[in-house]
Write a protein that holds these residues in place. Structure first.
Motif, short mmCIF file in Angstrom:
data_model
loop_
_atom_site.label_atom_id
_atom_site.label_comp_id
_atom_site.label_asym_id
_atom_site.label_seq_id
_atom_site.Cartn_x
_atom_site.Cartn_y
_atom_site.Cartn_z
N SER A 15 15.57 -3.73 -47.45
CA SER A 15 14.96 -3.49 -48.71
C SER A 15 14.81 -2.05 -49.06
O SER A 15 14.01 -1.63 -48.27
N HIS A 16 15.56 -1.89 -50.10
CA HIS A 16 15.15 -0.13 -50.41
C HIS A 16 15.66 0.97 -49.26
O HIS A 16 15.20 2.18 -49.53
N ASN A 17 16.36 0.62 -48.17
CA ASN A 17 16.90 1.82 -47.61
C ASN A 17 18.18 1.27 -47.00
O ASN A 17 18.46 0.05 -46.64
N VAL A 18 19.01 2.24 -46.50
CA VAL A 18 20.35 2.06 -45.70
C VAL A 18 20.00 3.12 -44.60
O VAL A 18 19.91 4.33 -44.83
N THR A 19 20.32 2.64 -43.29
CA THR A 19 20.21 3.64 -42.13
C THR A 19 21.39 3.40 -41.26
O THR A 19 22.07 2.12 -41.23
N VAL A 20 21.66 4.47 -40.44
CA VAL A 20 22.53 4.26 -39.21
C VAL A 20 21.94 5.13 -38.34
O VAL A 20 22.20 6.28 -38.12
N LEU A 21 21.02 4.70 -37.32
CA LEU A 21 20.24 5.32 -36.46
C LEU A 21 20.83 4.96 -35.22
O LEU A 21 20.74 3.65 -34.72
N MET A 22 21.33 5.82 -34.29
CA MET A 22 21.92 5.56 -32.94
C MET A 22 21.28 6.84 -32.01
O MET A 22 21.11 7.80 -32.24
N TYR A 23 21.32 6.20 -30.73
CA TYR A 23 20.66 6.88 -29.74
C TYR A 23 21.21 6.71 -28.42
O TYR A 23 21.85 5.77 -28.00
N HIS A 24 21.36 7.77 -27.81
CA HIS A 24 22.23 7.79 -26.24
C HIS A 24 20.75 8.12 -25.38
O HIS A 24 20.22 8.73 -25.46
N LEU A 25 20.71 6.80 -24.45
CA LEU A 25 19.74 6.65 -23.68
C LEU A 25 20.09 6.57 -22.22
O LEU A 25 21.09 6.02 -21.96
N VAL A 26 19.44 7.33 -21.48
CA VAL A 26 19.68 7.42 -20.12
C VAL A 26 18.61 7.03 -19.30
O VAL A 26 17.29 7.68 -19.33
N PHE A 27 18.61 6.16 -18.53
CA PHE A 27 17.66 5.68 -17.46
C PHE A 27 18.02 5.76 -16.10
O PHE A 27 18.83 4.85 -15.53
N PRO A 28 17.27 6.38 -15.23
CA PRO A 28 17.64 6.66 -13.76
C PRO A 28 16.89 5.20 -13.28
O PRO A 28 15.68 5.00 -13.62
N ALA A 29 17.51 4.77 -12.04
CA ALA A 29 16.74 3.74 -11.23
C ALA A 29 15.63 4.71 -10.36
O ALA A 29 15.81 5.94 -10.04
N LYS A 30 14.53 3.83 -10.20
CA LYS A 30 13.51 4.47 -9.08
C LYS A 30 14.19 5.05 -8.16
O LYS A 30 15.00 4.39 -7.18
N TYR A 31 13.45 6.14 -7.62
CA TYR A 31 13.93 6.80 -6.39
C TYR A 31 15.64 7.26 -6.51
O TYR A 31 16.01 7.79 -5.58
N ARG A 32 16.15 7.08 -7.96
CA ARG A 32 17.48 7.35 -7.87
C ARG A 32 18.44 6.76 -6.67
O ARG A 32 19.45 7.00 -6.41
N ARG A 33 17.90 5.37 -6.46
CA ARG A 33 18.74 4.74 -5.71
C ARG A 33 19.71 4.11 -6.08
O ARG A 33 19.79 3.72 -7.45
N ALA A 34 21.07 3.89 -5.32
CA ALA A 34 22.23 3.29 -5.86
C ALA A 34 22.00 1.94 -6.01
O ALA A 34 22.45 1.12 -5.00
N VAL A 35 21.53 1.18 -6.82
CA VAL A 35 21.04 -0.18 -6.88
C VAL A 35 22.13 -0.95 -7.89
O VAL A 35 22.16 -1.94 -7.82
N PHE A 36 22.89 -0.33 -8.62
CA PHE A 36 23.97 -0.96 -9.27
C PHE A 36 25.12 -1.15 -8.51
O PHE A 36 26.03 -0.58 -8.45
N ASP A 37 25.44 -2.65 -8.69
CA ASP A 37 26.57 -2.97 -8.24
C ASP A 37 27.15 -4.08 -9.16
O ASP A 37 26.67 -4.21 -10.21
N GLU A 38 28.36 -4.74 -8.95
CA GLU A 38 28.81 -5.68 -9.66
C GLU A 38 27.96 -6.90 -10.31
O GLU A 38 27.99 -7.19 -11.45
N ARG A 39 27.31 -7.23 -9.55
CA ARG A 39 26.19 -8.58 -9.76
C ARG A 39 25.15 -7.97 -10.64
O ARG A 39 24.80 -8.50 -11.67
N VAL A 40 24.65 -6.78 -10.49
CA VAL A 40 23.36 -6.39 -11.08
C VAL A 40 24.01 -5.46 -12.57
O VAL A 40 23.22 -5.74 -13.56
N ASP A 41 25.30 -5.18 -12.70
CA ASP A 41 25.96 -4.87 -13.79
C ASP A 41 25.78 -5.83 -14.64
O ASP A 41 25.77 -5.78 -15.95
#
Length: 147
Positions: A8-34
């Motif tokens: 209503s009364h506006n048109v927007t296209v707001l995009m953000y690039h966000l980066v979140f590191p895992a705690k302690y920069r641990r390698a926690v992302f595998d196929e299941r977590v992905d």
């Protein structure tokens, strides 16, 4: 692909690039977590006015390219994404909690950047792809849909 959001009364296209590191920069992302992360994010997009244009992981951090509405501040988007994804990953992948010593999933910090619609969206997509050593694209949305 991003699209103009008509409210209503506006048109927007707001995009953000966000980066979140895992705690302690641990390698926690595998196929299941992905897979869990992707499922949770797509469930978030069904319930909130957040559209995931791209999601990608690299062993110890995640890149999001998201589109949202002006009523959602960057802080609100970050808080929402961190809390819901952490809760569900811990619930669905209990082995991750052991890796992180039963603590938090995400670090307290994050990176956020705005992305312009004309010319920059593809550039940020390439930038995200070229980050790290083992980047895996989990999700990409290049189809038009109603918000």
């Amino acid at each position: 692909m991003s699209e103009y959001i008509h409210k209503s009364h506006n048109v927007t296209v707001l995009m953000y690039h966000l980066v979140f590191p895992a705690k302690y920069r641990r390698a926690v992302f595998d196929e299941r977590v992905d897979e869990v992360l992707k499922e949770v994010c797509l469930e978030i997009s069904e319930r909130y006015q957040i559209k995931f244009l791209e999601i990608g992981t690299d062993k110890d951090h995640v890149h999001f390219l998201v589109q949202s509405v002006p009523t959602y501040s960057v802080t609100r988007i970050v808080t929402l994404l961190k809390s819901l994804t952490a809760r569900e990953i811990f619930r669905r992948c209990p082995q991750v909690k052991k890796i992180l010593w039963g603590g938090e999933f995400w670090t307290d910090g994050y990176f956020a950047s705005t992305v312009g619609k004309h010319g920059d969206e593809a550039m940020i997509g390439r930038y995200v792809k070229n980050q790290g050593k083992e980047y895996h694209k989990l999700h990409s949305d290049h189809q038009l849909a109603l918000f």
